[in-house]
Design an enzyme around this catalytic site. Structure first.
Site: not given
Ligand SMILES: Cc1cc2nc3c(=O)[nH]c(=O)nc-3n(C[C@H](O)[C@H](O)[C@H](O)COP(=O)(O)OP(=O)(O)OC[C@H]3O[C@@H](n4cnc5c(N)ncnc54)[C@H](O)[C@@H]3O)c2cc1C
Ligand code: SF4
Lengths: 257, 573
Positions: B334, B501-504
């Protein structure tokens, strides 16, 4: 919602929670939470009946037996107290790190799982790293902190002929700045990494729940007008004006046996 | 030797949103399902003392124990990857419900453009618009095809939002099941300013319930209390939709679901064409088990999904040098960093109050909702103001130039604690040939299995995107009546230390070409038709939104695919 309830938003929201949670989550699993909330809402009512003056200091005979050392030597404790006070000093707005018990907080944290990095990946090999790759030293936090505190003392003795706790506040600032800027070369102690750790721990000690030994009497929260851990803001979240609240700590939510 | 267990219909690896949704759907349809979760069980009773910032937000109580397993990271192939030893950039879930327990609940569907990004970009700007090395792909599914599955997720979770969204955001066949969240003064200021500029603000759709809600499965949940301890915490009220209070009880009620916690899956057993089951370790005892199954579903989040394939040698590993293979391809993230802080000298806001998904946003500069002809980047960002509840350890607001400690630091943070509203962009992230996941050659987990290695950096595309989006955040913030505003429009090298962000995303991407994608649009593996892989690992790129809306929809799609497969077998496309 009935208008007359709005005077006591806490109690109302707890009631609403009780009403729904039984059906919502199946009654059984949520038991512990409900118990706690009933407990704390009773306590809150008590408080409202005989409001205590939050500014009144605790009577001096009230000893805090939790204030003793789990990890530091006496010297390291005093250095921590002095250094954290420079990072978060007392001023006209309120207490600094020392009065808030930050050094006890740090001592207790270093004796905990956090002090030995028990949930971090600490397996070798250790290589030099790019800044973008984060912490890559084999030091555990408690080792880094203890060595760093000793180094603070050594550095100030070398520079000012006096230990860290005995030099003037401006001199203490200069020592800390030298560590922050990594200008200190002592016994292989990574000075900036040590400073960052001390800095983070100081902020945590000022603002974590008082249960951990810092933020004494929630004074860190009060300076910031932080309301601590309230159960609900359902009735006030839309308000235009700023609402000051007497903070609550986790202790206030505990149902004592 | 592993203990061999009796065969089951379906085994699922990981009990987060994906595992939970698929377990509920398949067991409702009558299939027997075993769910394996490496972490512990948990429920709302565990959150009795959850309003503890130190324990949950800065000691990561609910997240994966990195001493057992982490990832390694490097910015480029030229340097040695090193382990992420302590938490920073992103936080992996662990235990029942996975990261679905400690998420914010901000819910977005992604734009139609996202699913056909290659075709639509070429159509509007020509092939030359896509820079060298950017591996843009269509997803093999359109927004229209995925739409019914979004609806399923929304009805299950009780998503709270406006009756209608702006036309360039989402066409919805069914409105959100509950109304929007309450509006704070900050949200109103954002909304008014954005409207004045001619933009189209709306309330962030929320998985924190605006009102009590009973979902189609009969699950009842209470309204959100705006308690300010949401992201990184579990919800003691069950108001935040999470798998433990929504889908998992439904699966358990069928009597067809067997949940095994403390079960860490280490390998997929297969013959190169089909999986026969999986191997797992019982965490407390260290005993190994072999669980045979007709269908194996990977639902262990991006890193586990990719790692299990590579460790088990199933599928074609991606090779960036020859640009061949698929497993590990198109890792993306992100692009945050574009933001403006509005400082108010004359008033204070109740910033301690809030909910994970409380906020307002615009998509006028997201996706291809604006003309990119004269711009040096593709896609854009959702621009928003959120009021998630600001807590005192993590949040130290200071104007630029304030020292990091000492008296002026203390005074600035105390003064500004409730005086800053921040407008920020959540930027999309495009895939590149040299951004990928593979196995680390050196570092291993506690069981001796290689760790996943991430090779990733921000590109010129990201730097340009942030510069552009930052100016838009400033424009909006300047219209919000603040005393001063301060813009950040610079990002540099990707750094794994600060939380972002933990949007891998990516690694087992979906698509219509078996050579470059791992799964088809039923999330069924091209190389082994009884293996389904679901999660953000399916995303060929990451949009300008949080991912879980799409992850949830894909999970419903997977469940349907598995049902079909159990009936007729073979490839579903
Ligand atoms: C702090 C935070 C805030 C977030 N906020 C938002 C938000 O507002 N909106 C949004 O859309 N998304 C948000 N997300 C992202 C969201 O949480 C994830 O997209 C979602 O939870 C992914 O679901 P999943 O089922 O794919 O994976 P997970 O939730 O990670 O679940 C995977 C599960 O598999 C288990 N597992 C992994 N490996 C194995 C193995 N080998 N064997 C057995 N079990 C295994 C894990 O323990 C875990 O329980 C947030 C994430 C975080 C961390
Ligand atoms: S903000 Fe709302 S949804 Fe989030 S934890 Fe608090 S009550 Fe639950």
């Amino acid at each position: 919602m009935a208008k007359d309830q709005s005077q006591k938003p806490q109690d109302e929201s707890r009631r609403r929670f009780l009403k729904y949670s039984g059906t919502a989550i199946g009654g059984v699993v949520v038991g512990g939470v409900i118990g706690g909330i009933i407990g704390s809402s009773l306590k809150k009512t008590d408080k409202e009946e005989k409001p205590a003056n939050p500014e009144t200091p605790a009577p001096s005979s009230d000893r805090d037996y939790n204030q003793a050392l789990m990890f530091f030597t006496q010297d390291q404790f005093l250095i921590t107290e002095a250094a954290s006070e420079r990072i978060y000093p007392m001023d006209e707005l309120g207490p600094g790190a020392k009065e808030l018990g930050v050094a006890f907080f740090i001592d207790h944290q270093m004796a905990s799982a956090y002090g030995i990095n028990s949930r971090d990946y600490m397996s070798p090999p250790f290589y030099p790293s790019e800044v973008s790759q984060g912490y890559q030293l084999s030091f555990k936090r408690k080792e880094l902190l203890a060595l760093g505190l000793d180094a603070l003392n050594e550095y100030s003795t070398d520079t000012y002929n006096k230990p860290f706790t005995k030099i003037a506040p401006e001199e203490q600032d200069a020592v800390l700045t030298a560590f922050e800027k990594n200008e200190v070369k002592l016994k292989g102690v990574p000075a900036a990494a040590f400073f960052n750790l001390l800095h983070n721990l100081t902020i945590e000690g000022v603002y974590s729940d008082p249960l951990y030994g810092g933020n004494k009497n929630m004074a860190g929260w009060k300076m910031r007008n932080y309301p601590g851990n309230q159960m609900s803001y359902y009735d006030v979240i839309e308000k235009e004006e700023f609402i000051k609240m007497e903070p609550l700590s986790l202790h206030d939510h505990l149902e004592l046996g | 030797m592993a203990n061999k267990l009796p065969k089951v219909n379906v085994v699922i690896v990981g009990m987060g949103w994906v595992g939970g949704i698929i377990a509920a759907e398949l067991t409702k349809a009558g299939h027997n399902v075993v769910g394996l979760e490496r972490g512990k069980s948990r429920g709302t009773q565990d959150y009795y003392h959850v309003h503890d910032e130190l324990r949950y937000a800065t000691r990561y109580e609910l997240m994966q124990d990195l001493s057992k397993e982490t990832i390694t990271f490097r910015n480029t192939e030229k340097i040695r990857a090193l382990p992420m030893r302590t938490y920073g950039s992103f936080l992996m879930g662990d235990g029942l419900g996975g990261a679905g327990v400690h998420w914010n609940g901000q819910y977005y569907r992604f734009l139609p453009y996202d699913f056909e990004i290659y075709t639509k970009t070429v159509e509007r700007y020509g092939k030359s618009k896509i820079p060298e090395g950017m591996t843009l792909r269509d997803w093999g599914i359109t927004y229209g095809e995925l739409e019914p599955y979004f609806v399923k997720y929304e009805q299950m979770a009780g998503i709270s939002g406006d009756k209608e969204l702006p036309e360039h955001v989402s066409q919805m066949s069914k409105p959100f099941p509950t109304g929007p969240m309450k509006q704070t003064p900050g949200m109103k200021l954002f909304t008014e300013s954005a409207k004045k500029l001619g933009y189209h603000p709306y309330n962030i759709p929320s998985a924190n319930l605006s009102e009590a809600y009973t979902n189609p499965d009969g699950i009842e949940r209470a309204a959100c209390q705006y308690c300010g301890y949401c992201e990184r915490f579990g919800c003691e009220y069950g108001s935040k939709a999470d798998p433990v209070v929504t889908v998992l009880p439904v699966a358990l009620q069928t009597g067809k679901f067997e949940l095994r916690t403390f079960s860490n899956v280490t390998e997929i057993i297969h013959d190169g064409k089909k999986a026969t089951g999986i191997k797992y370790v019982n965490v407390p005892t260290g005993e190994e088990y072999m669980q045979p199954a007709d269908v194996v579903i990977l639902a262990g989040y991006v890193f586990t999904n990719v790692r299990l394939l590579l460790v088990s040698k199933l599928g074609q590993p991606y090779d960036p040098k020859s640009d061949t293979g698929s497993v590990g391809r198109n890792y993306a993230y992100q692009v945050n960093g574009a933001s403006t802080a509005a400082f108010y000298e004359d008033r204070e806001f109740n910033m301690a109050m809030g909910a994970g998904a409380l906020g307002s946003c615009i998509d006028d500069f997201n996706g291809d909702n604006f003309d990119h002809s004269s711009l040096n980047f593709l896609h854009g960002a959702n621009i928003r103001f959120t009021q998630a509840g600001l807590r005192p350890i993590q949040y130290q607001p200071t104007p630029a130039g304030t020292p990091k400690w000492g008296k002026s630091f203390k005074q600035a943070t105390l003064h500004n604690a409730n005086r800053v509203l921040s407008i920020a962009g959540q930027g999309a992230c495009m895939p590149y040939r040299h951004h990928y996941l593979d196995l680390d050659p050196e570092y291993k987990d506690a069981l001796g299995i290689p760790l996943i290695r991430m090779t990733f950096d921000f590109e010129q595309q990201d730097i340009e995107l942030v510069k552009f989006i930052a100016r838009k955040t400033k424009e909006i913030a300047d219209g919000m009546g603040a005393t001063t505003t301060q813009m950040n429009d610079v990002i540099k090298q990707y750094n794994i230390v600060p939380y972002q962000s933990t949007h891998n995303t990516g690694g087992t991407i979906m698509g219509s070409d078996p050579k470059t994608s791992v799964v088809n649009n039923y999330l069924q593996m091209w190389d082994a038709d009884n293996v389904f892989i679901c999660g953000a690992s399916n995303f060929p790129h990451n949009g300008g939104y949080n991912p879980t809306g799409v992850v949830g929809a894909l999970a419903y799609r997977t469940a349907e695919g598995v049902g079909k497969y159990l009936q007729k077998g073979g490839s579903l496309v």
